[in-house]
Design a protein around this motif. Structure first.
Motif, PDB file in Angstrom:
ATOM      1  N   TYR A  23       0.835  -1.217   0.000  1.00  0.00           N
ATOM      2  CA  TYR A  23       0.000   0.000   0.000  1.00  0.00           C
ATOM      3  C   TYR A  23       0.863   1.258   0.000  1.00  0.00           C
ATOM      4  N   LEU A  24       1.908   1.271   0.831  1.00  0.00           N
ATOM      5  CA  LEU A  24       2.777   2.449   0.922  1.00  0.00           C
ATOM      6  C   LEU A  24       3.523   2.691  -0.389  1.00  0.00           C
ATOM      7  N   LEU A  25       3.987   1.607  -1.019  1.00  0.00           N
ATOM      8  CA  LEU A  25       4.802   1.744  -2.228  1.00  0.00           C
ATOM      9  C   LEU A  25       3.969   2.059  -3.467  1.00  0.00           C
ATOM     10  N   PHE A  26       2.820   1.405  -3.590  1.00  0.00           N
ATOM     11  CA  PHE A  26       2.058   1.486  -4.838  1.00  0.00           C
ATOM     12  C   PHE A  26       0.800   2.357  -4.750  1.00  0.00           C
ATOM     13  N   LYS A  27       0.451   2.824  -3.555  1.00  0.00           N
ATOM     14  CA  LYS A  27      -0.719   3.682  -3.393  1.00  0.00           C
ATOM     15  C   LYS A  27      -0.346   5.039  -2.806  1.00  0.00           C
ATOM     16  N   LEU A  28       0.165   5.012  -1.591  1.00  0.00           N
ATOM     17  CA  LEU A  28       0.417   6.269  -0.891  1.00  0.00           C
ATOM     18  C   LEU A  28       1.561   7.066  -1.511  1.00  0.00           C
ATOM     19  N   TYR A  29       2.684   6.401  -1.794  1.00  0.00           N
ATOM     20  CA  TYR A  29       3.832   7.106  -2.369  1.00  0.00           C
ATOM     21  C   TYR A  29       3.513   7.730  -3.729  1.00  0.00           C
ATOM     22  N   PRO A  30       2.881   6.995  -4.670  1.00  0.00           N
ATOM     23  CA  PRO A  30       2.506   7.639  -5.945  1.00  0.00           C
ATOM     24  C   PRO A  30       1.539   8.807  -5.757  1.00  0.00           C
ATOM     25  N   ALA A  31       0.638   8.701  -4.763  1.00  0.00           N
ATOM     26  CA  ALA A  31      -0.313   9.798  -4.525  1.00  0.00           C
ATOM     27  C   ALA A  31       0.419  11.053  -4.064  1.00  0.00           C
ATOM     28  N   LEU A  32       1.350  10.889  -3.138  1.00  0.00           N
ATOM     29  CA  LEU A  32       2.134  12.039  -2.656  1.00  0.00           C
ATOM     30  C   LEU A  32       3.015  12.594  -3.766  1.00  0.00           C
ATOM     31  N   LEU A  33       3.587  11.692  -4.568  1.00  0.00           N
ATOM     32  CA  LEU A  33       4.419  12.130  -5.681  1.00  0.00           C
ATOM     33  C   LEU A  33       3.591  12.876  -6.721  1.00  0.00           C
ATOM     34  N   GLY A  34       2.356  12.409  -6.920  1.00  0.00           N
ATOM     35  CA  GLY A  34       1.474  13.088  -7.854  1.00  0.00           C
ATOM     36  C   GLY A  34       1.152  14.502  -7.410  1.00  0.00           C
ATOM     37  N   PHE A  35       0.928  14.679  -6.104  1.00  0.00           N
ATOM     38  CA  PHE A  35       0.676  16.031  -5.604  1.00  0.00           C
ATOM     39  C   PHE A  35       1.897  16.927  -5.830  1.00  0.00           C
ATOM     40  N   TYR A  36       3.085  16.375  -5.665  1.00  0.00           N
ATOM     41  CA  TYR A  36       4.309  17.151  -5.907  1.00  0.00           C
ATOM     42  C   TYR A  36       4.384  17.582  -7.370  1.00  0.00           C
ATOM     43  N   TYR A  37       4.114  16.652  -8.289  1.00  0.00           N
ATOM     44  CA  TYR A  37       4.190  16.981  -9.711  1.00  0.00           C
ATOM     45  C   TYR A  37       3.078  17.937 -10.141  1.00  0.00           C
ATOM     46  N   SER A  38       1.993  18.001  -9.377  1.00  0.00           N
ATOM     47  CA  SER A  38       0.932  18.953  -9.710  1.00  0.00           C
ATOM     48  C   SER A  38       1.382  20.393  -9.525  1.00  0.00           C
TER      49      SER A  38
END
Length: 293
Positions: A23-38
């Protein structure tokens, strides 16, 4: 005793650790990374990009196509929420009331969940563009002779039909599991008191399966906001943009034409906030309803 409890908690944590890591690697981390790229102007390909702050979010407020897709998605969510849950609950009650062939009917209605909705969508394209026209011509069913995919008035109906076909079976199993947990003695007592079938369901059965209703509404709400595969297979968001969902709008922004990955992730962030707030409101409302019952 305290040590034993701590040891038990560590053992339980050890069991859920693989799922937690995934969950941390494939859900939470991509979500946080997506907010950064936004907050950037990254196009998803180049290694170089610049931080532009809230510029993407400011641009979204003037994006007419995005807000039109939000409007369409909200309409889709409301309709599919009602249609799928009503049909699933109705099927669950009807199948549970049968003495024979329960397993057969459960299998038949659950089968659409065993295939990808992309494949199912293309199967229904054949039905809407070939089979229905054949029936309309051969059997004189004029009301079927419509452009089910090319006309915005009917393409939404086609999307609802296919989406319901793909989700009702899964929701039906949840309702059936809850119905099997309702004590038979309570229903028999209600019948002895003079209650008819509808009163037994409304006053005895439904209050006792309220938890299943909450789960199904929650799942339907979250999945409906992310609808993509059905629309992609049936209409591609068309005709024009008449059936474009938020997920399709984001996909178009990120992977087609002038690729703007940072802008697309900003749209994804707004979608996440909308779904999160609506889910919280729905859970709070349903929990309060459960307590009242």
């Amino acid at each position: 005793m305290m040590f034993s409890k701590q040891k038990e908690n560590r053992i339980l944590l050890l069991y859920v650790l693989p799922a937690l890591i995934a969950y941390l690697l494939f859900k939470l981390y991509p979500a946080l990374l997506g907010f950064y790229y936004s907050l950037t102007d990254w196009n998803g390909i180049d290694q170089s990009y610049e931080m532009i702050g809230l510029a993407n979010f400011k641009e979204i407020f003037a994006d007419v196509y995005f807000w039109e897709s939000i409007q369409f998605t909200l309409k889709y969510v409301v309709v599919i929420l009602v249609v799928s849950n009503v049909l699933a609950l109705l099927l669950a009650v009807l199948i549970e009331s049968r003495m024979k062939a329960r397993g057969l009917f459960r299998t038949l209605f659950y089968m659409p969940n065993m295939i990808s909705m992309i494949i199912g969508g293309y199967m229904w394209v054949f039905i809407f563009t070939r089979v229905i026209y054949y029936l309309a011509d051969k059997w004189g069913l004029a009301f079927l002779d419509q452009s089910w995919i090319g006309d915005p008035r009917y393409s939404f109906i086609a999307i609802i039909i296919v989406s319901s076909w793909g989700t009702v079976g899964y929701l039906m199993l949840i309702y059936m599991a809850a119905l099997q947990g309702v004590p038979l003695q309570l229903k028999e007592a209600a019948v002895l008191d003079g209650a008819n079938s509808w009163n037994v369901f409304r006053n005895v059965t439904f209050p006792m399966i309220q938890h299943a209703f909450t789960i199904c509404i929650f799942w339907s709400l979250s999945s409906a906001f992310q609808v993509f595969d059905v629309i992609y297979a049936l209409t591609g968001g068309g005709p024009g943009r008449a059936t474009q969902s938020v997920a399709m709008n984001i996909y178009e922004e990120a992977f087609k034409g002038n690729i703007r990955y940072g802008y697309a992730t900003a749209k994804s962030t707004i979608l996440f906030v909308i779904v999160f707030l609506l889910t919280l409101a729905q859970l709070k409302m349903m929990k309060r309803k459960e307590q009242e019952l």
